[in-house]
Every structure is written in structure tokens, then in C-alpha cells.
Design a protein around this motif. Structure first.
Motif, short mmCIF file in Angstrom:
data_model
loop_
_atom_site.label_atom_id
_atom_site.label_comp_id
_atom_site.label_asym_id
_atom_site.label_seq_id
_atom_site.Cartn_x
_atom_site.Cartn_y
_atom_site.Cartn_z
N UNK A 4 13.00 34.38 -3.48
CA UNK A 4 14.25 34.35 -4.22
C UNK A 4 15.36 35.04 -3.44
N UNK A 5 15.06 36.20 -2.86
CA UNK A 5 16.07 36.93 -2.09
C UNK A 5 16.51 36.16 -0.86
N UNK A 6 15.57 35.47 -0.22
CA UNK A 6 15.91 34.66 0.95
C UNK A 6 16.81 33.50 0.54
N UNK A 7 16.53 32.87 -0.60
CA UNK A 7 17.37 31.78 -1.08
C UNK A 7 18.78 32.28 -1.40
N UNK A 8 18.88 33.44 -2.00
CA UNK A 8 20.20 34.02 -2.29
C UNK A 8 20.92 34.34 -0.98
N UNK A 9 20.18 34.83 0.00
CA UNK A 9 20.77 35.14 1.31
C UNK A 9 21.31 33.88 1.98
N UNK A 10 20.56 32.80 1.92
CA UNK A 10 21.03 31.53 2.49
C UNK A 10 22.29 31.07 1.76
N UNK A 11 22.31 31.21 0.44
CA UNK A 11 23.50 30.85 -0.32
C UNK A 11 24.71 31.68 0.09
N UNK A 54 39.89 34.97 3.68
CA UNK A 54 39.30 35.90 4.63
C UNK A 54 38.73 37.14 3.93
N UNK A 55 39.36 37.57 2.85
CA UNK A 55 38.80 38.68 2.08
C UNK A 55 37.49 38.25 1.43
N UNK A 56 37.44 37.02 0.94
CA UNK A 56 36.19 36.51 0.35
C UNK A 56 35.09 36.46 1.40
N UNK A 57 35.44 36.06 2.62
CA UNK A 57 34.44 36.03 3.70
C UNK A 57 33.87 37.41 3.96
N UNK A 58 34.72 38.41 4.00
CA UNK A 58 34.25 39.77 4.23
C UNK A 58 33.35 40.23 3.09
N UNK A 59 33.71 39.87 1.85
CA UNK A 59 32.89 40.25 0.70
C UNK A 59 31.52 39.60 0.78
N UNK A 60 31.47 38.30 1.10
CA UNK A 60 30.18 37.60 1.20
C UNK A 60 29.34 38.16 2.34
N UNK A 61 29.98 38.50 3.44
CA UNK A 61 29.23 39.08 4.56
C UNK A 61 28.64 40.44 4.17
N UNK A 62 29.41 41.25 3.47
CA UNK A 62 28.90 42.54 3.02
C UNK A 62 27.73 42.39 2.07
N UNK A 63 27.83 41.44 1.15
CA UNK A 63 26.72 41.19 0.23
C UNK A 63 25.49 40.70 0.98
N UNK A 64 25.70 39.86 2.00
CA UNK A 64 24.58 39.37 2.79
C UNK A 64 23.90 40.51 3.55
N UNK A 66 23.84 43.68 2.66
CA UNK A 66 23.09 44.46 1.67
C UNK A 66 21.81 43.75 1.26
N UNK A 67 21.86 42.45 1.13
CA UNK A 67 20.67 41.69 0.76
C UNK A 67 19.62 41.72 1.86
N UNK A 68 20.04 41.65 3.12
CA UNK A 68 19.10 41.76 4.23
C UNK A 68 18.42 43.13 4.19
N UNK A 69 19.18 44.17 3.93
CA UNK A 69 18.60 45.51 3.83
C UNK A 69 17.60 45.57 2.68
N UNK A 70 17.93 44.92 1.57
CA UNK A 70 17.02 44.88 0.43
C UNK A 70 15.74 44.12 0.76
N UNK A 71 15.87 43.01 1.46
CA UNK A 71 14.68 42.22 1.86
C UNK A 71 13.81 43.05 2.80
N UNK A 72 14.44 43.72 3.76
CA UNK A 72 13.66 44.56 4.69
C UNK A 72 12.98 45.71 3.96
N UNK A 73 13.67 46.29 3.01
CA UNK A 73 13.08 47.39 2.24
C UNK A 73 11.92 46.87 1.38
N UNK A 74 12.08 45.68 0.79
CA UNK A 74 11.04 45.13 -0.07
C UNK A 74 9.83 44.66 0.72
N UNK A 75 10.01 44.31 1.98
CA UNK A 75 8.88 43.80 2.76
C UNK A 75 8.01 44.92 3.33
N UNK A 76 8.47 46.14 3.28
CA UNK A 76 7.66 47.26 3.80
C UNK A 76 6.52 47.59 2.91
#
Length: 76
Positions: A4-11, A54-64, A66-76
Motif C-alpha cells: 500500500x505504501x509503495x502504491x501511494x509513493x508511486x501516486x 511549483x509549490x504543489x511539486x515541492x509539497x508532493x516531493x516532501x510527502x514522497x 517522508x513516505x520513503x522514510x516510512x517504508x524504510x522504517x517499516x521494512x526494518x
């Protein structure tokens, strides 16, 4: 859960690309409009739209990120 997190990340990555492309299109249109526009004060409508995308792009990048950090944390 990771699937689910990977699918959200791709989105989020798709949204980054979409907002980047729309921001570049707005930039090209604002440049053309600015050349034909008489001297005036304040930003044009296309410049405001470019800023919004461009502000929306920065927001989506920041969320991505954070989500990568969450996926890495969850995979440990």
C-alpha cells in the motif's frame, strides 16, 4: 502494508511529474505573455499559476520523501 505504501509513493511520484509539467507549461506561457504585456506592477495570472504548480511539486516531493522514510522504517 508495504504494498500500500509503495502504491501511494508511486501516486505521489506521478503527481510530482504532473505538477512539474504543468508548472513548466505555465512558465512558457507566462514568458510569452510577459513579452507582449505592457509594463505593469505585480505578477500576471500565469505567473501566479506557475507559482502554485511549483509549490504543489515541492509539497508532493516532501510527502514522497517522508513516505520513503516510512517504508524504510517499516521494512526494518
Amino acid at each position: 502494508m508495504n504494498t500500500f505504501l509503495i502504491l501511494v509513493l508511486v501516486g505521489l511520484m506521478v503527481m510530482v511529474v504532473v505538477s512539474l509539467v504543468r508548472g513548466i507549461i505555465a512558465f512558457m506561457q507566462s514568458t510569452r505573455d510577459d513579452l507582449n504585456r505592457p509594463d505593469s506592477t505585480g505578477p500576471s495570472e500565469m505567473q501566479l499559476k506557475q507559482n502554485k504548480y511549483m509549490f504543489a511539486r515541492i509539497m508532493y516531493q516532501g510527502l514522497a520523501v517522508l513516505l520513503v522514510a516510512l517504508v524504510l522504517f517499516a521494512s526494518k
